[in-house]
Design a protein around this motif. Sequence first.
Motif, PDB file in Angstrom:
ATOM      1  N   ILE A 253       0.859  -1.183   0.000  1.00 27.14           N
ATOM      2  CA  ILE A 253       0.000   0.000   0.000  1.00 27.14           C
ATOM      3  C   ILE A 253       0.895   1.233   0.000  1.00 27.14           C
ATOM      4  O   ILE A 253       1.771   1.373   0.867  1.00 27.14           O
ATOM      5  N   ASP A 254       0.688   2.115  -0.968  1.00 26.49           N
ATOM      6  CA  ASP A 254       1.363   3.406  -1.017  1.00 26.49           C
ATOM      7  C   ASP A 254       0.302   4.481  -1.180  1.00 26.49           C
ATOM      8  O   ASP A 254      -0.592   4.356  -2.040  1.00 26.49           O
ATOM      9  N   GLY A 255       0.369   5.536  -0.368  1.00 22.09           N
ATOM     10  CA  GLY A 255      -0.662   6.556  -0.476  1.00 22.09           C
ATOM     11  C   GLY A 255      -0.213   7.904   0.033  1.00 22.09           C
ATOM     12  O   GLY A 255       0.715   8.013   0.841  1.00 22.09           O
ATOM     13  N   VAL A 256      -0.878   8.942  -0.462  1.00 22.44           N
ATOM     14  CA  VAL A 256      -0.652  10.294   0.012  1.00 22.44           C
ATOM     15  C   VAL A 256      -1.998  11.000   0.066  1.00 22.44           C
ATOM     16  O   VAL A 256      -2.867  10.807  -0.792  1.00 22.44           O
ATOM     17  N   ALA A 257      -2.196  11.804   1.121  1.00 29.83           N
ATOM     18  CA  ALA A 257      -3.432  12.558   1.293  1.00 29.83           C
ATOM     19  C   ALA A 257      -3.093  14.012   1.587  1.00 29.83           C
ATOM     20  O   ALA A 257      -2.143  14.305   2.332  1.00 29.83           O
ATOM     21  N   PHE A 258      -3.879  14.912   1.007  1.00 30.42           N
ATOM     22  CA  PHE A 258      -3.718  16.346   1.269  1.00 30.42           C
ATOM     23  C   PHE A 258      -5.039  16.884   1.797  1.00 30.42           C
ATOM     24  O   PHE A 258      -6.097  16.668   1.198  1.00 30.42           O
ATOM     25  N   VAL A 259      -4.996  17.584   2.939  1.00 31.37           N
ATOM     26  CA  VAL A 259      -6.199  18.189   3.512  1.00 31.37           C
ATOM     27  C   VAL A 259      -5.956  19.661   3.768  1.00 31.37           C
ATOM     28  O   VAL A 259      -4.860  20.075   4.153  1.00 31.37           O
ATOM     29  N   ASP A 260      -7.005  20.450   3.536  1.00 35.32           N
ATOM     30  CA  ASP A 260      -6.957  21.888   3.793  1.00 35.32           C
ATOM     31  C   ASP A 260      -8.106  22.238   4.730  1.00 35.32           C
ATOM     32  O   ASP A 260      -8.754  21.346   5.290  1.00 35.32           O
ATOM     33  N   SER A 261      -8.402  23.510   4.889  1.00 35.40           N
ATOM     34  CA  SER A 261      -9.425  23.942   5.835  1.00 35.40           C
ATOM     35  C   SER A 261     -10.771  23.305   5.532  1.00 35.40           C
ATOM     36  O   SER A 261     -11.157  23.123   4.376  1.00 35.40           O
ATOM     37  N   ARG A 262     -11.486  22.926   6.608  1.00 37.69           N
ATOM     38  CA  ARG A 262     -12.802  22.297   6.528  1.00 37.69           C
ATOM     39  C   ARG A 262     -12.751  20.978   5.771  1.00 37.69           C
ATOM     40  O   ARG A 262     -13.727  20.566   5.143  1.00 37.69           O
ATOM     41  N   GLN A 263     -11.613  20.314   5.831  1.00 43.31           N
ATOM     42  CA  GLN A 263     -11.475  19.006   5.216  1.00 43.31           C
ATOM     43  C   GLN A 263     -10.971  18.009   6.247  1.00 43.31           C
ATOM     44  O   GLN A 263     -10.190  18.358   7.134  1.00 43.31           O
ATOM     45  N   HIS A 264     -11.433  16.766   6.094  1.00 46.05           N
ATOM     46  CA  HIS A 264     -11.072  15.717   7.057  1.00 46.05           C
ATOM     47  C   HIS A 264     -10.925  14.413   6.285  1.00 46.05           C
ATOM     48  O   HIS A 264     -11.842  13.985   5.575  1.00 46.05           O
ATOM     49  N   VAL A 265      -9.783  13.767   6.424  1.00 48.40           N
ATOM     50  CA  VAL A 265      -9.558  12.472   5.785  1.00 48.40           C
ATOM     51  C   VAL A 265      -9.035  11.494   6.829  1.00 48.40           C
ATOM     52  O   VAL A 265      -8.191  11.844   7.660  1.00 48.40           O
ATOM     53  N   ASP A 266      -9.569  10.283   6.804  1.00 50.23           N
ATOM     54  CA  ASP A 266      -9.213   9.248   7.777  1.00 50.23           C
ATOM     55  C   ASP A 266      -8.957   7.949   7.012  1.00 50.23           C
ATOM     56  O   ASP A 266      -9.867   7.381   6.404  1.00 50.23           O
ATOM     57  N   TRP A 267      -7.711   7.487   7.049  1.00 52.13           N
ATOM     58  CA  TRP A 267      -7.343   6.215   6.409  1.00 52.13           C
ATOM     59  C   TRP A 267      -6.998   5.199   7.481  1.00 52.13           C
ATOM     60  O   TRP A 267      -6.099   5.417   8.295  1.00 52.13           O
ATOM     61  N   HIS A 268      -7.705   4.096   7.486  1.00 51.55           N
ATOM     62  CA  HIS A 268      -7.407   2.960   8.351  1.00 51.55           C
ATOM     63  C   HIS A 268      -7.024   1.772   7.465  1.00 51.55           C
ATOM     64  O   HIS A 268      -7.826   1.337   6.631  1.00 51.55           O
ATOM     65  N   THR A 269      -5.815   1.268   7.637  1.00 47.72           N
ATOM     66  CA  THR A 269      -5.363   0.126   6.845  1.00 47.72           C
ATOM     67  C   THR A 269      -4.970  -1.019   7.774  1.00 47.72           C
ATOM     68  O   THR A 269      -4.562  -0.802   8.918  1.00 47.72           O
ATOM     69  N   ALA A 270      -5.091  -2.237   7.250  1.00 45.53           N
ATOM     70  CA  ALA A 270      -4.668  -3.424   7.993  1.00 45.53           C
ATOM     71  C   ALA A 270      -4.153  -4.446   6.996  1.00 45.53           C
ATOM     72  O   ALA A 270      -4.814  -4.731   5.992  1.00 45.53           O
ATOM     73  N   ILE A 271      -2.969  -4.987   7.263  1.00 42.72           N
ATOM     74  CA  ILE A 271      -2.418  -6.074   6.463  1.00 42.72           C
ATOM     75  C   ILE A 271      -2.236  -7.266   7.393  1.00 42.72           C
ATOM     76  O   ILE A 271      -1.534  -7.186   8.393  1.00 42.72           O
ATOM     77  N   ASP A 272      -2.887  -8.373   7.050  1.00 44.37           N
ATOM     78  CA  ASP A 272      -2.943  -9.549   7.926  1.00 44.37           C
ATOM     79  C   ASP A 272      -2.182 -10.693   7.270  1.00 44.37           C
ATOM     80  O   ASP A 272      -2.599 -11.217   6.232  1.00 44.37           O
ATOM     81  N   HIS A 273      -1.061 -11.085   7.897  1.00 43.26           N
ATOM     82  CA  HIS A 273      -0.300 -12.259   7.453  1.00 43.26           C
ATOM     83  C   HIS A 273      -0.918 -13.480   8.134  1.00 43.26           C
ATOM     84  O   HIS A 273      -0.609 -13.783   9.288  1.00 43.26           O
TER      85      HIS A 273
END
Length: 401
Positions: A253-273
């Motif tokens: 998993i590779d990712g990038v997030a950009f947030v500015d005013s009045r913005q909300h981002v929530d990333w929850h990841t799980a990798i299960d071996h």
Amino acid sequence: MSAILEQLAPESTLADDRYADIRRRAHQRLMQHGFPDLKTEAWKYTSLKLLEKRELSTASGDVVASPEALPFSADVIRFDGGLVDEAPTNLPAGVRLEPIDPVELVNLDYGDRAGAMAWLNLARFEQAWKLVIESVLDRPLVLAMTLPEGFSASVHPRLKIEVASGAEAVLIEQQRDHGEGLVNIVQDIELQRGARLRHVISRRNAGSVWVQRTRVSVAADADYRCCALELAGRLVRQDLAVHLLEDGANGEIDGVAFVDSRQHVDWHTAIDHEVGHTNSRESFRILADGSGVGVFNGRIHIQRGADDSHSDLNTANLLLSENARINTKPELEIYAEEVTASHGATIGQLEDSALFYLRSRGLPVDQAMALLKFGFAAAPLEQAQPAAVREWLNADLHSVL
């Protein structure tokens, strides 16, 4: 959260069709457990109270918006207002899109582990599709979902994606929002033995609440790689769980997030071996400006007996203003001994010395800061393939920064 329950899940409006029993059971489970609040561990930084203030319709309406043009050749499946009008007939050879059988849909229900939004999806979905990829695709397959201006509906797309043994594909989710509704997506992705999937998520939101839960199952010698560009909107929550089920399975998993005013981002990841001889890697970055809020929770779970598993998790974050907030938590949960695992997390600001260096070379302050932000944010996107897709993601990122 009773107001949200009354608004989003009135039992009197449940559809009566061949999925009716599934919907009723999901509705009962949702009523029993309710929606998460800030006391719920997995949602302690993300509130859904915004939904209480909105009057959401149950129909997506007749207004549709065309997806953005792509700078590369691709096959496109359109979701207008979150819905496919009918199964496309122009899909490439080796690709099928068909309704999910109710019996198969029951098998995709994961009980209490699914969570309230997944139960809401199961109670409210209008369509349930299965996308089957059975060959090596020579160009990307795009799932284009565009919400038009004035969109104020509550839609719940449900999709299962099967990548057959030996098949390979680049799958792009192009998600664009111009409304103030709710999009609540549930996906199940299954990679059979030796399958290869490069999964690209490109999301740019406006005022809608966007919740997506994706569960990936990876069989022996299969390879799943996700690359995400999150140009956040009013409220975004992404849950991505990757299960490495058999020897040789790989998940990245590779990712990038950009947030500015009045913005909300929530990333929850799980990798299960779940077994040994499996590999995983994750890199995620957040840039927060204005009064934006970014959340990242990444979890690596190596189960008992999963010896010779290898994993690496790294998250780096950049605060660009005094009022921005970033909450980040990497987790390692290891029950096997013969493994290699590492994790790291940083939160910082732009370095004054780097900014001074660029200014001393004649760059205006705005250009210098944009260059530094882009250099930080673009690193995870280097994993995107093919090159034309990577250049497209970089162009989107550059336009925002």
